[in-house]
Enzyme design. Sequence first.
Site, PDB file in Angstrom:
ATOM      1  N   HIS A 176      -7.398  -6.911   5.903  1.00 46.96           N
ATOM      2  CA  HIS A 176      -7.028  -6.685   4.497  1.00 46.96           C
ATOM      3  C   HIS A 176      -7.391  -7.862   3.592  1.00 46.96           C
ATOM      4  CE1 HIS A 176      -4.624  -2.928   4.982  1.00 46.96           C
ATOM      5  NE2 HIS A 176      -4.735  -3.302   6.238  1.00 46.96           N
ATOM      6  N   ASP A 218      -9.572 -12.647  -3.353  1.00 47.62           N
ATOM      7  CA  ASP A 218      -8.682 -11.550  -2.962  1.00 47.62           C
ATOM      8  C   ASP A 218      -9.473 -10.569  -2.115  1.00 47.62           C
ATOM      9  OD1 ASP A 218      -6.311 -10.063  -2.991  1.00 47.62           O
ATOM     10  OD2 ASP A 218      -6.046 -10.325  -5.148  1.00 47.62           O
TER      11      ASP A 218
HETATM   12  C1  GDG Z   1      -3.244  -7.738   0.613  1.00 52.81           C
HETATM   13  C2  GDG Z   1      -4.564  -8.429   0.235  1.00 52.81           C
HETATM   14  C3  GDG Z   1      -5.469  -6.210  -0.491  1.00 52.81           C
HETATM   15  C4  GDG Z   1       3.394  -6.500  -6.677  1.00 52.81           C
HETATM   16  N1  GDG Z   1       4.517  -6.884  -7.337  1.00 52.81           N
HETATM   17  C5  GDG Z   1       5.375  -5.871  -7.224  1.00 52.81           C
HETATM   18  C6  GDG Z   1       4.772  -4.847  -6.487  1.00 52.81           C
HETATM   19  N2  GDG Z   1       3.571  -5.256  -6.173  1.00 52.81           N
HETATM   20  C7  GDG Z   1       2.602  -4.429  -5.453  1.00 52.81           C
HETATM   21  C8  GDG Z   1       1.400  -4.109  -6.309  1.00 52.81           C
HETATM   22  C9  GDG Z   1       0.368  -3.774  -5.238  1.00 52.81           C
HETATM   23  C10 GDG Z   1       0.779  -4.677  -4.088  1.00 52.81           C
HETATM   24  O1  GDG Z   1       2.124  -5.100  -4.314  1.00 52.81           O
HETATM   25  C11 GDG Z   1      -0.059  -5.944  -4.053  1.00 52.81           C
HETATM   26  O2  GDG Z   1      -1.299  -5.620  -3.541  1.00 52.81           O
HETATM   27  P1  GDG Z   1      -2.566  -6.559  -3.784  1.00 52.81           P
HETATM   28  O3  GDG Z   1      -3.740  -5.829  -3.264  1.00 52.81           O
HETATM   29  O4  GDG Z   1      -2.664  -6.860  -5.222  1.00 52.81           O
HETATM   30  O5  GDG Z   1      -2.313  -7.923  -3.039  1.00 52.81           O
HETATM   31  P2  GDG Z   1      -1.684  -8.458  -1.614  1.00 52.81           P
HETATM   32  O6  GDG Z   1      -0.220  -8.261  -1.577  1.00 52.81           O
HETATM   33  O7  GDG Z   1      -2.147  -9.864  -1.504  1.00 52.81           O
HETATM   34  O8  GDG Z   1      -2.344  -7.534  -0.471  1.00 52.81           O
HETATM   35  C12 GDG Z   1      -5.246  -7.684  -0.894  1.00 52.81           C
HETATM   36  C13 GDG Z   1      -4.186  -5.594   0.045  1.00 52.81           C
HETATM   37  O9  GDG Z   1      -3.608  -6.387   1.075  1.00 52.81           O
HETATM   38  C14 GDG Z   1      -4.426  -4.181   0.609  1.00 52.81           C
HETATM   39  O10 GDG Z   1      -5.414  -4.186   1.583  1.00 52.81           O
HETATM   40  O11 GDG Z   1      -5.891  -5.495  -1.620  1.00 52.81           O
HETATM   41  O12 GDG Z   1      -6.489  -8.288  -1.209  1.00 52.81           O
HETATM   42  O13 GDG Z   1      -4.326  -9.800  -0.134  1.00 52.81           O
HETATM   43  O14 GDG Z   1       0.498  -2.440  -4.819  1.00 52.81           O
HETATM   44  O15 GDG Z   1       1.728  -3.078  -7.199  1.00 52.81           O
HETATM   45  N3  GDG Z   1       5.361  -3.670  -6.200  1.00 52.81           N
HETATM   46  C15 GDG Z   1       6.626  -3.487  -6.665  1.00 52.81           C
HETATM   47  N4  GDG Z   1       7.282  -4.456  -7.397  1.00 52.81           N
HETATM   48  C16 GDG Z   1       6.691  -5.644  -7.696  1.00 52.81           C
HETATM   49  O16 GDG Z   1       7.293  -6.488  -8.383  1.00 52.81           O
HETATM   50  N5  GDG Z   1       7.245  -2.335  -6.435  1.00 52.81           N
END
Ligand code: GDG
Length: 458
Positions: free
Chosen positions: A154, A362
């Site tokens: 990921h 990312d």
């Molecule tokens: C890893 C990889 C890859 C965030 N704040 C809140 C909240 N979130 C949710 C977002 C989004 C998720 O968390 C974060 O996903 P990201 O992709 O932006 O980043 P990582 O957590 O670092 O994820 C990344 C991912 O895995 C999937 O393969 O894309 O590159 O680092 O869905 O909306 N959700 C809630 N409250 C929050 O305050 N409910």
Amino acid sequence: MGRLIAISNRTAADPSARAGGLAVAVWESLKSSGGVWFGWSGDIAERQSRSVQSLKDDGVEFVLTDLTEREHDQYYLQYANSVLWPVFHYRLDLAAFNSDAFQVYAAVNQRIANIVTERLRDGDTVWVHDYHFLLMGDSMRRAGWDGPIGFFLHIPFPPPEVFRALPEHQWIARAMCNYSVIGLQSEQDRSNFTRYLIEDCKAVDRGDGVYEAFNTTIKIEAYPIGIDAEGFAEAAKTEKAKEASDRIGRFLGGRNLVIGVDRMDYSKGLPERFEAVGRMFDDYPETRGSVSVTQIAPPSRSKVDEYRELRRTLDGLAGRINGDYGDLDWIPLRYLARSYDREELAGLFRIARVGLVTPLRDGMNLVCKEFVMAQDEADPGVLILSEFAGAAEQLKDALLVNPHDTRKLAEVIQHALTMPLEERVERWKSLRETVVEQDIAWWRKKFLKDLTALQDTR
Ligand code: GDG
């Protein structure tokens, strides 16, 4: 197809954890095939009382193990989160190399591999997730499993020059060659990984994503992860979403909202983003009093020290900007170190004029895709996206930026704020099309098609 077996550090055994991208994707796949999901229970226990629990929900079986204090510290906090996470995000300067922790990391991979392998049946398809389990393929072979094993990373895979700094790089790469299919987020990651295999492991490229190394064949491909696109668009229209946008609307008092939502992690580029916001107020006086920036940054529990440091930096930057520019009725930059519900986030995205997604590195980044899906088609906001997010390979119609170039970023935010409706609609339509087409179901099918093709030829 037989049962699908998923392995990831955290599972969605707790229904409240099913909202994230990985959880939704794996959950949907397991439900349709009646699968089993292995992982950490989230609990820490003494070695003697460390249990393996099994529970069932909606036809999916969860098999969860506790970690001992030592395993939690060395495998999870140290090797996974303080060595692999920084190195794979190109941050050698932040890596706390630790070969003792690697031994525990390898031992946890083997212990869980044994738990899994004991419970497998012929015809099962195994899908391992993320950097906690780089060695799982090898560990499962040692435990006696010879069926196909898929692996999806990921986070980014760094260039070979960076990966080689990891003292255990050869061990890890060799172990990874026991997977049958290796999925990466982007072409960039695929190219970094295969270049390493060719240069350091004498791998041979057989074409069509197939490589030979260590007397075995591996399919290596980019499978960019998507979101539940329609589901997120719906979430943005719920009552809860509307309540959240009304609440922030009262605070905005008619000003434009620029929003960021990121776990508080150094990979997300938050200090650089805050600096760019400060520069925007410096360089574009018309933005003073007319724009409010809100950054939501829920703390990461797994990286306590960096979190404290980052928090201090952000406090300082926000304090300076608000001190310099704030007024009785206007807070230029707010950051909220807490989390909100998915619907609330969707509501905030919908009312925002600009979405700022500017990680320094990312794997994919799901927030930018969520921002796109939450928009109102009659008046969509503008997405500003780092060229260093995996998503930048797909979302070409976002305003792509280098997050280190804070002067330019300030200019791009100002440009986004003044973009005419026609251009906003045109860009958004193209982004939406990609996010809808390449959604979470598309990703899952694409990966499982390649993995089960191997199953079928056995
Ligand atoms: C890893 C990889 C890859 C965030 N704040 C809140 C909240 N979130 C949710 C977002 C989004 C998720 O968390 C974060 O996903 P990201 O992709 O932006 O980043 P990582 O957590 O670092 O994820 C990344 C991912 O895995 C999937 O393969 O894309 O590159 O680092 O869905 O909306 N959700 C809630 N409250 C929050 O305050 N409910």
